[in-house]
Motif scaffolding. Sequence first.
Motif, PDB file in Angstrom:
ATOM      1  N   ALA A  29       0.829  -1.208   0.000  1.00 20.71           N
ATOM      2  CA  ALA A  29       0.000   0.000   0.000  1.00 20.71           C
ATOM      3  C   ALA A  29       0.859   1.252   0.000  1.00 20.71           C
ATOM      4  N   GLY A  30       2.057   1.168   0.622  1.00 20.75           N
ATOM      5  CA  GLY A  30       2.947   2.317   0.680  1.00 20.75           C
ATOM      6  C   GLY A  30       3.564   2.699  -0.649  1.00 20.75           C
ATOM      7  N   ILE A  31       3.477   1.824  -1.644  1.00 19.73           N
ATOM      8  CA  ILE A  31       3.983   2.175  -2.982  1.00 19.73           C
ATOM      9  C   ILE A  31       3.341   3.466  -3.475  1.00 19.73           C
ATOM     10  N   PHE A  32       2.079   3.664  -3.141  1.00 23.62           N
ATOM     11  CA  PHE A  32       1.319   4.791  -3.674  1.00 23.62           C
ATOM     12  C   PHE A  32       1.207   5.949  -2.687  1.00 23.62           C
ATOM     13  N   THR A  33       1.798   5.812  -1.495  1.00 26.26           N
ATOM     14  CA  THR A  33       1.676   6.878  -0.492  1.00 26.26           C
ATOM     15  C   THR A  33       3.012   7.347   0.062  1.00 26.26           C
ATOM     16  N   ASN A  34       4.053   6.525  -0.037  1.00 28.05           N
ATOM     17  CA  ASN A  34       5.345   6.861   0.567  1.00 28.05           C
ATOM     18  C   ASN A  34       6.019   7.987  -0.215  1.00 28.05           C
ATOM     19  N   GLN A  35       6.340   9.092   0.455  1.00 26.80           N
ATOM     20  CA  GLN A  35       6.986  10.217  -0.227  1.00 26.80           C
ATOM     21  C   GLN A  35       8.505  10.185  -0.089  1.00 26.80           C
ATOM     22  N   MET A  36       9.047   9.095   0.487  1.00 23.20           N
ATOM     23  CA  MET A  36      10.492   8.857   0.539  1.00 23.20           C
ATOM     24  C   MET A  36      11.232   9.980   1.275  1.00 23.20           C
ATOM     25  N   ASN A  37      10.538  10.639   2.221  1.00 16.67           N
ATOM     26  CA  ASN A  37      11.140  11.722   3.018  1.00 16.67           C
ATOM     27  C   ASN A  37      11.628  12.890   2.155  1.00 16.67           C
ATOM     28  N   LEU A  38      11.140  12.986   0.927  1.00 18.46           N
ATOM     29  CA  LEU A  38      11.616  14.042   0.027  1.00 18.46           C
ATOM     30  C   LEU A  38      11.240  15.430   0.515  1.00 18.46           C
ATOM     31  N   PHE A  39      10.086  15.545   1.151  1.00 16.92           N
ATOM     32  CA  PHE A  39       9.670  16.864   1.628  1.00 16.92           C
ATOM     33  C   PHE A  39      10.594  17.338   2.744  1.00 16.92           C
ATOM     34  N   ASN A  40      11.059  16.405   3.589  1.00 16.42           N
ATOM     35  CA  ASN A  40      11.995  16.780   4.647  1.00 16.42           C
ATOM     36  C   ASN A  40      13.339  17.212   4.077  1.00 16.42           C
ATOM     37  N   PHE A  41      13.740  16.617   2.959  1.00 14.38           N
ATOM     38  CA  PHE A  41      15.020  16.962   2.341  1.00 14.38           C
ATOM     39  C   PHE A  41      14.939  18.230   1.493  1.00 14.38           C
ATOM     40  N   TYR A  42      13.882  18.352   0.688  1.00  9.93           N
ATOM     41  CA  TYR A  42      13.847  19.403  -0.336  1.00  9.93           C
ATOM     42  C   TYR A  42      12.625  20.320  -0.266  1.00  9.93           C
ATOM     43  N   GLY A  43      11.730  20.086   0.659  1.00  8.84           N
ATOM     44  CA  GLY A  43      10.494  20.860   0.640  1.00  8.84           C
ATOM     45  C   GLY A  43       9.682  20.508  -0.598  1.00  8.84           C
ATOM     46  N   THR A  44       9.208  21.505  -1.320  1.00 10.28           N
ATOM     47  CA  THR A  44       8.435  21.268  -2.543  1.00 10.28           C
ATOM     48  C   THR A  44       9.300  21.400  -3.804  1.00 10.28           C
ATOM     49  N   LYS A  45      10.629  21.412  -3.634  1.00 10.63           N
ATOM     50  CA  LYS A  45      11.525  21.687  -4.759  1.00 10.63           C
ATOM     51  C   LYS A  45      12.431  20.515  -5.108  1.00 10.63           C
ATOM     52  N   ALA A  46      11.992  19.304  -4.879  1.00 11.45           N
ATOM     53  CA  ALA A  46      12.791  18.133  -5.238  1.00 11.45           C
ATOM     54  C   ALA A  46      12.878  18.000  -6.753  1.00 11.45           C
ATOM     55  N   GLU A  47      13.980  17.417  -7.226  1.00 13.42           N
ATOM     56  CA  GLU A  47      14.147  17.186  -8.655  1.00 13.42           C
ATOM     57  C   GLU A  47      13.139  16.150  -9.149  1.00 13.42           C
ATOM     58  N   TYR A  48      12.746  16.272 -10.417  1.00 15.08           N
ATOM     59  CA  TYR A  48      11.762  15.352 -10.974  1.00 15.08           C
ATOM     60  C   TYR A  48      12.233  13.902 -10.952  1.00 15.08           C
ATOM     61  N   ASN A  49      13.544  13.693 -11.057  1.00 15.74           N
ATOM     62  CA  ASN A  49      14.046  12.323 -11.098  1.00 15.74           C
ATOM     63  C   ASN A  49      13.943  11.621  -9.747  1.00 15.74           C
ATOM     64  N   LEU A  50      13.526  12.355  -8.695  1.00 20.25           N
ATOM     65  CA  LEU A  50      13.366  11.770  -7.360  1.00 20.25           C
ATOM     66  C   LEU A  50      11.906  11.547  -6.993  1.00 20.25           C
ATOM     67  N   TYR A  51      10.987  11.960  -7.826  1.00 16.22           N
ATOM     68  CA  TYR A  51       9.569  11.933  -7.472  1.00 16.22           C
ATOM     69  C   TYR A  51       9.067  10.524  -7.166  1.00 16.22           C
ATOM     70  N   THR A  52       8.168  10.431  -6.177  1.00 14.74           N
ATOM     71  CA  THR A  52       7.355   9.236  -5.939  1.00 14.74           C
ATOM     72  C   THR A  52       5.888   9.662  -5.984  1.00 14.74           C
ATOM     73  N   PHE A  53       4.992   8.680  -6.006  1.00 12.97           N
ATOM     74  CA  PHE A  53       3.564   9.023  -6.023  1.00 12.97           C
ATOM     75  C   PHE A  53       3.182   9.826  -4.790  1.00 12.97           C
ATOM     76  N   GLY A  54       3.671   9.391  -3.632  1.00 10.09           N
ATOM     77  CA  GLY A  54       3.330  10.072  -2.392  1.00 10.09           C
ATOM     78  C   GLY A  54       3.801  11.515  -2.392  1.00 10.09           C
ATOM     79  N   TYR A  55       5.036  11.745  -2.860  1.00 10.80           N
ATOM     80  CA  TYR A  55       5.564  13.112  -2.889  1.00 10.80           C
ATOM     81  C   TYR A  55       4.835  13.968  -3.921  1.00 10.80           C
ATOM     82  N   PHE A  56       4.554  13.389  -5.075  1.00 12.42           N
ATOM     83  CA  PHE A  56       3.841  14.133  -6.113  1.00 12.42           C
ATOM     84  C   PHE A  56       2.480  14.609  -5.606  1.00 12.42           C
ATOM     85  N   LEU A  57       1.698  13.703  -5.017  1.00  9.74           N
ATOM     86  CA  LEU A  57       0.367  14.073  -4.543  1.00  9.74           C
ATOM     87  C   LEU A  57       0.451  15.076  -3.398  1.00  9.74           C
ATOM     88  N   TYR A  58       1.410  14.884  -2.496  1.00  8.61           N
ATOM     89  CA  TYR A  58       1.532  15.783  -1.345  1.00  8.61           C
ATOM     90  C   TYR A  58       1.882  17.198  -1.783  1.00  8.61           C
TER      91      TYR A  58
END
Length: 306
Positions: free
Chosen positions: A234-263
């Motif tokens: 279930a986490g495949i579609f919700t896990n944001q891989m802690n990207l928001f903690n690392f980059y806020g809303t400015k993570a590179e596209y090559n790091l995106y996950t479904f969870g981070y994209f939706l958030y």
Amino acid sequence: MLNTKNKSSGMNKRNRNRLIFYCVFLAFPVLQFCIFYIGVNFNSFLLAFKSYDYSTGLYDWVGFLNFKRVFYDFEHVQYLQMSIRNSLLLYLFTTLTSFLALFFSYYIYKRGPGSKLFQTMLFLPNIISAIVMVVIFKYFVERAIPFVWEEITGQEMEGLLSNLKTQLGTIIFYCCWTGFGVQMLMYSGAMSGISDSVVEAAKLDGATPVREFFSIIFPLIYPTVVTFLVVEVAGIFTNQMNLFNFYGTKAEYNLYTFGYFLYTKIKTENISGYPYLAAMGLVLTAVAVPLTLIIRKVLNKVGPKI
């Protein structure tokens, strides 16, 4: 006879008061659940079939238009394709970490040398604030490791998060490392619930530690393992891989996950973008639900039998 009636009346009154107390006590959480879970999700379902009209300030019914946009973007938008790849990679490595946590948990369960220290150190990332952990980790991989590398080899080294070749792997490692402690704690707890008589009987039969793990311990805690594996699906579609903690809303596209994209989209979009996000949420749910049920059924079927 009169005393019996009075006792019966008193009991009924006490039971009625208890029932009223329970109803009042549960009314607020039930109301909260109905409004903020059932109501919100039902409204999100309807929103997926609507579009915002700026001229009227209202949502108009547009049928499956938002779903067509979602499927088109999955086929043509690069960061959504990256989200599929990164989410699956994260699931693969967290699953492998889950099996590694089994062996560490068994070592702690058997009270091997330094087991208490391992238990404390591995669970420490879950006690410290997530932001603090990210700051420490970023300093370590961006400055400490390049400095040590330069001191040893005399060559300059780019930070692991600055280098595009190591960026994704470094963040996946961080996710696996910080999630390791919870899995280890849960597996250790499940192992400690196994009856000592079962383990002692295995020792009397001459079972080695390896045999004991695979024939006794693993089959008895297998339901806990299945729970973790199903939750990770279930986490495949919700896990944001802690990207928001690392980059806020400015993570590179090559790091995106479904969870981070939706958030990030929900955080940055205005109300006109909500119908599209609601449609994407329904599409991902339509994939996640049957996939989760299928994997749970397969795991229960192929698992060890006691």
